[in-house]
Design a protein around this motif. Structure first.
Motif, PDB file in Angstrom:
ATOM      1  N   CYS A   1       0.821  -1.209   0.000  1.00  0.00           N
ATOM      2  CA  CYS A   1       0.000   0.000   0.000  1.00  0.00           C
ATOM      3  C   CYS A   1       0.855   1.258   0.000  1.00  0.00           C
ATOM      4  O   CYS A   1       1.829   1.357   0.751  1.00  0.00           O
ATOM      5  CB  CYS A   1      -0.887   0.039   1.251  1.00  0.00           C
ATOM      6  N   GLN A   2       0.456   2.205  -0.793  1.00  0.00           N
ATOM      7  CA  GLN A   2       1.092   3.521  -0.800  1.00  0.00           C
ATOM      8  C   GLN A   2       0.507   4.334   0.345  1.00  0.00           C
ATOM      9  O   GLN A   2      -0.705   4.518   0.421  1.00  0.00           O
ATOM     10  CB  GLN A   2       0.805   4.194  -2.145  1.00  0.00           C
ATOM     11  N   VAL A   3       1.368   4.804   1.241  1.00  0.00           N
ATOM     12  CA  VAL A   3       0.850   5.524   2.406  1.00  0.00           C
ATOM     13  C   VAL A   3       0.495   6.969   2.052  1.00  0.00           C
ATOM     14  O   VAL A   3      -0.595   7.449   2.365  1.00  0.00           O
ATOM     15  CB  VAL A   3       1.870   5.509   3.569  1.00  0.00           C
ATOM     16  N   LEU A   4       1.437   7.651   1.372  1.00  0.00           N
ATOM     17  CA  LEU A   4       1.225   9.082   1.087  1.00  0.00           C
ATOM     18  C   LEU A   4       0.864   9.319  -0.378  1.00  0.00           C
ATOM     19  O   LEU A   4       1.029   8.440  -1.223  1.00  0.00           O
ATOM     20  CB  LEU A   4       2.505   9.850   1.410  1.00  0.00           C
ATOM     21  N   ASN A   5       0.383  10.539  -0.626  1.00  0.00           N
ATOM     22  CA  ASN A   5       0.118  10.999  -1.989  1.00  0.00           C
ATOM     23  C   ASN A   5      -0.952  10.178  -2.709  1.00  0.00           C
ATOM     24  O   ASN A   5      -0.862   9.934  -3.903  1.00  0.00           O
ATOM     25  CB  ASN A   5       1.399  11.022  -2.827  1.00  0.00           C
ATOM     26  N   ASN A   6      -1.924   9.719  -1.959  1.00  0.00           N
ATOM     27  CA  ASN A   6      -3.070   9.071  -2.602  1.00  0.00           C
ATOM     28  C   ASN A   6      -4.022  10.151  -3.110  1.00  0.00           C
ATOM     29  O   ASN A   6      -4.004  11.287  -2.646  1.00  0.00           O
ATOM     30  CB  ASN A   6      -3.800   8.168  -1.602  1.00  0.00           C
ATOM     31  N   LYS A   7      -4.848   9.764  -4.095  1.00  0.00           N
ATOM     32  CA  LYS A   7      -5.809  10.730  -4.635  1.00  0.00           C
ATOM     33  C   LYS A   7      -6.744  11.203  -3.544  1.00  0.00           C
ATOM     34  O   LYS A   7      -7.062  12.382  -3.422  1.00  0.00           O
ATOM     35  CB  LYS A   7      -6.635  10.081  -5.763  1.00  0.00           C
ATOM     36  N   ASP A   8      -7.198  10.254  -2.738  1.00  0.00           N
ATOM     37  CA  ASP A   8      -8.117  10.584  -1.644  1.00  0.00           C
ATOM     38  C   ASP A   8      -7.315  10.906  -0.383  1.00  0.00           C
ATOM     39  O   ASP A   8      -6.586  10.055   0.131  1.00  0.00           O
ATOM     40  CB  ASP A   8      -9.047   9.385  -1.408  1.00  0.00           C
ATOM     41  N   GLN A   9      -7.439  12.142   0.107  1.00  0.00           N
ATOM     42  CA  GLN A   9      -6.734  12.562   1.310  1.00  0.00           C
ATOM     43  C   GLN A   9      -7.069  11.689   2.511  1.00  0.00           C
ATOM     44  O   GLN A   9      -6.232  11.456   3.373  1.00  0.00           O
ATOM     45  CB  GLN A   9      -7.104  14.022   1.639  1.00  0.00           C
ATOM     46  N   ASN A  10      -8.322  11.223   2.539  1.00  0.00           N
ATOM     47  CA  ASN A  10      -8.749  10.369   3.652  1.00  0.00           C
ATOM     48  C   ASN A  10      -7.872   9.129   3.778  1.00  0.00           C
ATOM     49  O   ASN A  10      -7.552   8.691   4.879  1.00  0.00           O
ATOM     50  CB  ASN A  10     -10.200   9.935   3.449  1.00  0.00           C
ATOM     51  N   LEU A  11      -7.502   8.592   2.618  1.00  0.00           N
ATOM     52  CA  LEU A  11      -6.687   7.385   2.620  1.00  0.00           C
ATOM     53  C   LEU A  11      -5.307   7.668   3.229  1.00  0.00           C
ATOM     54  O   LEU A  11      -4.783   6.869   4.002  1.00  0.00           O
ATOM     55  CB  LEU A  11      -6.552   6.865   1.186  1.00  0.00           C
ATOM     56  N   ASP A  12      -4.744   8.828   2.885  1.00  0.00           N
ATOM     57  CA  ASP A  12      -3.467   9.231   3.486  1.00  0.00           C
ATOM     58  C   ASP A  12      -3.577   9.258   5.012  1.00  0.00           C
ATOM     59  O   ASP A  12      -2.714   8.746   5.725  1.00  0.00           O
ATOM     60  CB  ASP A  12      -3.052  10.627   3.006  1.00  0.00           C
ATOM     61  N   HIS A  13      -4.653   9.858   5.487  1.00  0.00           N
ATOM     62  CA  HIS A  13      -4.813   9.983   6.936  1.00  0.00           C
ATOM     63  C   HIS A  13      -5.005   8.621   7.597  1.00  0.00           C
ATOM     64  O   HIS A  13      -4.467   8.358   8.672  1.00  0.00           O
ATOM     65  CB  HIS A  13      -5.979  10.928   7.253  1.00  0.00           C
TER      66      HIS A  13
END
Length: 617
Positions: A577-589
């Motif tokens: 899983c990519q932790v940062l820089n996802n399209k959805d900010q929620n996913l980053d958090h």
RNA sequence: GGUCCUAUAGCUCAACUGGAUAGAGCAGCUCCCUUCUAAGGAGCAGGUUUCAGGUUCGAGUCCUGAUGGGAUCACCA
């Protein structure tokens, strides 16, 4: 010599901390168990207790997260495990919104838990500043560890002892105990006199300072030298026609050593002065070793002071009729009701023994601390001694006897079951080993080529942290009671299942947090989560239970194994899983929360093992 | 000899205290860095859990016995 204070005069009971009422966590697992109790009652009219419910992780090849075992209910419910599973499953799925599905295989009821429940669970862990720890339970623990003989330096066996003892203290603190760490120094006896004899004969007024040698090694060298001198003397006597027994008897050196012991006991000023001087060198050396290893003691007990106190207890026992006087004047206690041989309490000349000393020390410690538990971190060769100690204190009516626990650990020996002996030189020295493992951590770090931003000072600190972490983890990740083989050729592992792996994983969590550069918004929303994310949350969730179990069973290896699993699972998550820089900010958090809680758990776990974490590597 | 501990992959250890097809690391062999630390990840191979009985829905785990290894049984510490 100043007059000794009696045990009663030493009384200074420490203040007892206030216990904080323990709150039951009413999370989804709690609800799951409650509803299961209700379900069993309503379906089968059988009363069960929540503690009878066994939950385990669902095996990967099956659908679901949590598995409930139905076998325990079959007898009372008088139904087949499969049927109970089916009925219970639909009941739970209907009654609990977070149960999103179920399937039954034999007696295994596999339950699927909703993603949002796992996310909420993660949020709860993240917002809990004390996650994994318990509030004060109001109990006091005295933990004795290390216990060196002051005629020689510390060796790998002491390292195992200290690493184990320090970790156990941290674990007990995390479980709400007030812990007092104490050391017991075996600072008298024939062995010390041997070092003194060698020094008197060959010391020429040298000191650790004058020779630039660490004090404990300096004194230890004279102990070894005594052994050599003694051996030479014996062979000379034998060459002159004596047999070995009479040679040993006529040895001037041994006579000198015994004479010193007599003088010591008689408070001879000159002897006592040299003894105190040599011991002070040793203690200075020990302090360095403790500091390097990162262990400490609140209080030191000296055998030279405590051995006399046992006589007070001996007297009490005699008056109470627990001890009996032998014809020759020695004192003993009958242990036949415990199927043991009688144990000697005092010599016929009235002097005290090791056992007597431990009786006295225990009583004095109780006067000092009024503790609920006494933990003795001592090798398993003394199992019988501590069993006897506890029994005898119980027979004497000491309340604290039932709180005694001997944290027994297996001996460290060399390959081929070779026992380490200082005299024979087959010994892995504590200072050498620490130095070596730090050097190897330095090499490994340089090889990895990651030192770009480190100053020389920071680099040295990193090598030290990594080396000692590896050493401690090496000793704690196996069950303490197992004996341990140490192969100097292979030394401490820095690869695979090691503290380096844990530290690397921790550093990843810290690194990504620095990159993220802002606070995590706890109100993030995610619709669904990946299986690996669910797996990681479920594993993190177990942390407080592992911490509790390790205290209950006095076993740090549970924590060592748990955080290894956490690190391993986190690394799988990291690659998947990519932790940062996802399209959805929620996913980053969300993923930052996972990284943060993982980091917290790794840090907590390592700290409970006595390992200091580093932020970068 | 008595007592206690111990035996799991070639090696070092796990196995939620009786639960599903016994899991990791090391060593060996393959793969994966123009994405956040590759000290990482994915895979292959490796097991009659020392042996023989027993207990039960179910045993690496509990019981009995045997065998190997260790500790201990001092007026040493």
């Amino acid at each position: 010599m100043p007059k000794r204070k009696s045990i009663a005069e030493q009384k200074q009971v420490v203040e007892r901390p206030l216990a904080v009422q323990k709150e039951e966590v009413k999370d989804f697992i709690y609800k799951l168990k409650q509803v299961t109790v209700m379900a069993v009652k309503s379906l089968y009219d059988v009363d069960i207790d929540a503690s009878q419910i066994t939950l385990q992780d669902t095996r990967k090849e099956f659908e679901g997260n949590i598995t409930l075992l139905t076998f325990p209910f079959t007898r009372q419910a008088r139904k087949k495990p499969e049927q109970i599973g089916a009925e219970l499953g639909s009941f739970l799925e209907r009654g609990l919104p977070f149960v999103t599905g179920h399937n039954v295989i034999k007696g295994f009821l596999n339950l699927s838990i909703s993603d949002s429940t796992w996310v909420d669970s993660l949020k709860a862990m993240q917002s809990n500043d004390h996650f994994g720890k318990q509030a004060s339970n109001g109990e006091i623990v005295v933990l004795e560890y290390c216990g060196p003989n002051t005629n020689k330096p510390l060796h790998i066996g002491h390292l195992r002892n200290m690493v184990l003892g320090y970790s156990m203290a941290e674990i007990l603190k995390a479980n709400g105990y007030q812990v007092h760490k104490v050391n017991i120094l075996n600072d008298r006896g024939l062995a010390i006199c041997k070092s003194m004899v060698a020094y008197m004969n060959e010391g020429e007024g040298k000191t650790p300072e004058s020779e630039g040698v660490k004090g404990d090694h300096f004194v230890g060298d004279y102990y070894v030298r005594f052994g050599k001198m003694y051996k030479e003397e014996l062979s000379e006597l034998v060459a002159a026609g004596a047999d070995l027994v009479s040679a040993e008897k006529n040895s001037k050196l041994m006579q000198q050593a015994r004479e010193l012991l007599r003088k010591w006991e008689a408070d001879d000023l000159e002897t006592r002065t040299l003894w105190a001087r040599m011991n002070s060198w040793v203690y200075k050396g020990y302090e360095e070793t403790y500091a390097t290893l990162g262990v400490d003691f609140e209080r030191d007990y000296y055998e030279s002071e405590t051995y006399e106190y046992g006589k007070e207890i001996a007297q009490q026992g005699l008056e109470a009729g627990v001890f009996t006087k032998d014809e020759d004047g020695s004192l003993f206690v009958d242990l036949s009701e415990h199927n043991m041989d009688p144990k000697r309490i005092l010599r016929s000349d009235g002097t005290s023994l090791y056992f007597t000393q431990d009786l006295g020390t225990a009583e004095m410690r109780y006067a000092h601390y009024g503790m609920d538990k006494s933990i003795y971190v001592v090798g398993d060769e003394q199992n019988l001694h501590f069993k006897q100690l506890q029994i005898v204190l119980e027979k004497l009516g000491k309340d604290y006897a039932k709180g005694i626990y001997h944290l027994s650990y297996g001996m460290v020996h060399l390959p081929g079951n070779v026992r380490m002996r200082t005299r024979e030189g087959a010994m892995v020295d504590a200072d050498d080993l620490m130095r070596e493992v730090v050097e190897r951590a330095a090499e490994a770090t340089k090889e990895s080529g990651k030192l770009s931003n480190f100053s020389e000072e920071e680099s040295q600190a990193l090598y030290h942290d990594l080396g000692l972490a590896a050493l401690k983890y090496f000793m704690l990740n196996v069950n303490a009671k197992k004996k341990m083989t140490f192969d100097p050729a292979e030394s401490v592992s820095l690869q695979g299942r090691s503290a380096i792996f844990l530290m690397f994983s921790y550093v990843r969590t810290r690194s990504v947090m620095r990159k993220f550069g802002k606070a995590i918004d706890p109100n993030f929303k995610v619709k669904s989560i990946e299986p690996i994310e669910q797996e990681l949350i479920q594993l993190l969730y177990k942390t407080p239970f592992v911490v509790q179990d390790s205290a209950k069973t006095y076993d740090p290896s549970l924590i060592a194994n748990h955080i290894y699993d956490v690190a391993k699972t986190f690394n799988r998550f990291w690659t998947a899983c990519q932790v940062l820089n996802n399209k959805d900010q929620n996913l980053d958090h969300f993923r930052m929360s996972l990284a943060e809680v993982t980091g917290n758990v790794l840090k907590l776990g390592m700290n409970l093992l006595g390992i200091q974490t580093t932020e970068r590597m």
